[in-house]
Scaffold this motif. Sequence first.
Motif, PDB file in Angstrom:
ATOM      1  N   LEU A 138      45.029  44.771  42.525  1.00  0.00           N
ATOM      2  CA  LEU A 138      45.831  44.262  43.640  1.00  0.00           C
ATOM      3  C   LEU A 138      46.416  42.913  43.240  1.00  0.00           C
ATOM      4  N   THR A 139      47.470  42.972  42.415  1.00  0.00           N
ATOM      5  CA  THR A 139      48.134  41.758  41.947  1.00  0.00           C
ATOM      6  C   THR A 139      49.638  41.905  42.109  1.00  0.00           C
ATOM      7  N   GLU A 140      50.335  40.778  42.205  1.00  0.00           N
ATOM      8  CA  GLU A 140      51.796  40.807  42.314  1.00  0.00           C
ATOM      9  C   GLU A 140      52.411  41.435  41.071  1.00  0.00           C
ATOM     10  N   ALA A 141      51.865  41.100  39.901  1.00  0.00           N
ATOM     11  CA  ALA A 141      52.428  41.619  38.657  1.00  0.00           C
ATOM     12  C   ALA A 141      52.345  43.141  38.618  1.00  0.00           C
ATOM     13  N   PHE A 142      51.197  43.700  39.043  1.00  0.00           N
ATOM     14  CA  PHE A 142      51.055  45.158  39.032  1.00  0.00           C
ATOM     15  C   PHE A 142      51.987  45.796  40.047  1.00  0.00           C
ATOM     16  N   SER A 143      52.099  45.195  41.224  1.00  0.00           N
ATOM     17  CA  SER A 143      52.926  45.784  42.275  1.00  0.00           C
ATOM     18  C   SER A 143      54.396  45.832  41.880  1.00  0.00           C
ATOM     19  N   GLU A 144      54.831  44.954  40.975  1.00  0.00           N
ATOM     20  CA  GLU A 144      56.226  44.893  40.558  1.00  0.00           C
ATOM     21  C   GLU A 144      56.483  45.563  39.209  1.00  0.00           C
ATOM     22  N   ALA A 145      55.430  46.137  38.593  1.00  0.00           N
ATOM     23  CA  ALA A 145      55.563  46.712  37.251  1.00  0.00           C
ATOM     24  C   ALA A 145      56.398  47.988  37.262  1.00  0.00           C
ATOM     25  N   ASP A 146      57.059  48.256  36.133  1.00  0.00           N
ATOM     26  CA  ASP A 146      57.780  49.510  35.919  1.00  0.00           C
ATOM     27  C   ASP A 146      56.806  50.483  35.264  1.00  0.00           C
ATOM     28  N   LEU A 147      56.249  51.397  36.048  1.00  0.00           N
ATOM     29  CA  LEU A 147      55.187  52.274  35.575  1.00  0.00           C
ATOM     30  C   LEU A 147      55.681  53.644  35.120  1.00  0.00           C
ATOM     31  N   ILE A 163      51.653  44.015  31.628  1.00  0.00           N
ATOM     32  CA  ILE A 163      50.741  43.545  32.676  1.00  0.00           C
ATOM     33  C   ILE A 163      49.340  43.542  32.082  1.00  0.00           C
ATOM     34  N   TYR A 164      48.921  42.382  31.554  1.00  0.00           N
ATOM     35  CA  TYR A 164      47.692  42.300  30.779  1.00  0.00           C
ATOM     36  C   TYR A 164      46.538  41.619  31.506  1.00  0.00           C
ATOM     37  N   ASP A 165      46.699  41.334  32.785  1.00  0.00           N
ATOM     38  CA  ASP A 165      45.632  40.678  33.532  1.00  0.00           C
ATOM     39  C   ASP A 165      45.152  41.571  34.666  1.00  0.00           C
ATOM     40  N   GLY A 166      43.836  41.747  34.740  1.00  0.00           N
ATOM     41  CA  GLY A 166      43.231  42.528  35.809  1.00  0.00           C
ATOM     42  C   GLY A 166      42.197  41.708  36.549  1.00  0.00           C
ATOM     43  N   GLU A 167      41.625  42.300  37.566  1.00  0.00           N
ATOM     44  CA  GLU A 167      40.671  41.605  38.419  1.00  0.00           C
ATOM     45  C   GLU A 167      39.226  41.991  38.142  1.00  0.00           C
ATOM     46  N   MET A 168      39.001  43.116  37.484  1.00  0.00           N
ATOM     47  CA  MET A 168      37.638  43.623  37.326  1.00  0.00           C
ATOM     48  C   MET A 168      36.903  42.909  36.204  1.00  0.00           C
ATOM     49  N   THR A 169      35.658  42.496  36.471  1.00  0.00           N
ATOM     50  CA  THR A 169      34.844  41.846  35.450  1.00  0.00           C
ATOM     51  C   THR A 169      34.092  42.893  34.635  1.00  0.00           C
ATOM     52  N   VAL A 170      33.638  42.480  33.469  1.00  0.00           N
ATOM     53  CA  VAL A 170      32.823  43.354  32.624  1.00  0.00           C
ATOM     54  C   VAL A 170      31.558  43.763  33.368  1.00  0.00           C
ATOM     55  N   GLY A 171      30.952  42.828  34.094  1.00  0.00           N
ATOM     56  CA  GLY A 171      29.753  43.148  34.858  1.00  0.00           C
ATOM     57  C   GLY A 171      29.998  44.252  35.870  1.00  0.00           C
ATOM     58  N   GLU A 172      31.132  44.182  36.578  1.00  0.00           N
ATOM     59  CA  GLU A 172      31.481  45.230  37.538  1.00  0.00           C
ATOM     60  C   GLU A 172      31.753  46.549  36.828  1.00  0.00           C
ATOM     61  N   LEU A 173      32.442  46.473  35.706  1.00  0.00           N
ATOM     62  CA  LEU A 173      32.778  47.682  34.945  1.00  0.00           C
ATOM     63  C   LEU A 173      31.520  48.416  34.500  1.00  0.00           C
ATOM     64  N   GLN A 224      33.896  38.087  31.923  1.00  0.00           N
ATOM     65  CA  GLN A 224      35.221  38.363  31.380  1.00  0.00           C
ATOM     66  C   GLN A 224      35.882  39.467  32.191  1.00  0.00           C
ATOM     67  N   GLN A 225      37.213  39.457  32.215  1.00  0.00           N
ATOM     68  CA  GLN A 225      37.939  40.425  33.022  1.00  0.00           C
ATOM     69  C   GLN A 225      38.756  41.372  32.145  1.00  0.00           C
ATOM     70  N   THR A 226      39.049  42.529  32.707  1.00  0.00           N
ATOM     71  CA  THR A 226      39.785  43.547  31.970  1.00  0.00           C
ATOM     72  C   THR A 226      40.948  44.086  32.796  1.00  0.00           C
ATOM     73  N   PRO A 227      42.114  44.296  32.152  1.00  0.00           N
ATOM     74  CA  PRO A 227      43.237  44.938  32.843  1.00  0.00           C
ATOM     75  C   PRO A 227      43.191  46.458  32.727  1.00  0.00           C
ATOM     76  N   PHE A 228      42.465  46.961  31.698  1.00  0.00           N
ATOM     77  CA  PHE A 228      42.426  48.399  31.439  1.00  0.00           C
ATOM     78  C   PHE A 228      41.139  48.757  30.714  1.00  0.00           C
ATOM     79  N   ALA A 229      40.400  49.700  31.273  1.00  0.00           N
ATOM     80  CA  ALA A 229      39.182  50.186  30.623  1.00  0.00           C
ATOM     81  C   ALA A 229      38.837  51.552  31.208  1.00  0.00           C
ATOM     82  N   VAL A 230      38.198  52.378  30.381  1.00  0.00           N
ATOM     83  CA  VAL A 230      37.746  53.707  30.791  1.00  0.00           C
ATOM     84  C   VAL A 230      36.278  53.836  30.406  1.00  0.00           C
TER      85      VAL A 230
END
Length: 250
Positions: free
Chosen positions: A225-234, A31-41, A82-88
């Motif tokens: 909040l994406t379909e791909a995340f909701s269906e992922a095997d975590l 699951i490599y697509d997220g909703e958060m932008t770099v600006g928001e991050l 730009q958007q990120t699926p994972f960042a800390v």
Amino acid sequence: MAYEPKRLGGETIYRNEVFQTGLMSQLLDGIYDGEMTVGELLGHGNFGVGTFNGLDGEMIVLDGNCYQMRHDGSIEPASLDQQTPFAVVMNFVPTIRRGLPNNIIRKSAAQVLDDFTVSKNYMYAVKIVGDFEWVRTRTVQKQEKPYPKMVEATENDEVVQFDKVRGTIVGFRTPIYEQGIGVPGCHAHFIDDEHEKGGHVIDFKLDNAYVEICIGTNLNLHLPLTEAFSEADLSPEDLAEQISRAEKHA
């Protein structure tokens, strides 16, 4: 809410928030697509690591600036949309600053850092600055849909070595109990002083460097909040093995 500092292990500890978007186990499931932008991050911190949608290179946030590192080791500033699926990230306010022994490699440095921290049960932002005899990095290549699992996507990543380089390692030391949420142990990226080369740190040898450490006591976790995340095997049965393979831990 204002928090009073506490005394712990002989140190005065202030509460600091670590902000994270996405999960490591999400990446492992492709699951490599997220909703958060770099600006928001960047509104949540001036220091951190991550990746971009589609696993399009490694992310490093330093001094409030976000950079995108490509698989050939090159770097360019990331755009705010730009958007990120994972960042800390976190606002980096170090309470510990120590010199590091010369000529030690990553494994030995990790042991030294353990002696500087009050407990293995907290998160720590770690910044190593100075001269390196060499730094070995690798950087993920952009993936195309349908996305493969992360162990497959990173299987053929090439290791790039930078010799006699001055720069900064940005990383987080994460407790084992956060496995799957983050990367247990140390997850670190490197950028040189000219902001021209870097990547995900595999190993290094110090020449003359110091470390700054900021404790993280609060975790703010943002899930897509994406379909791909909701269906992922975590929670796969081989979670630890997958993380080790994907991160190329020694």
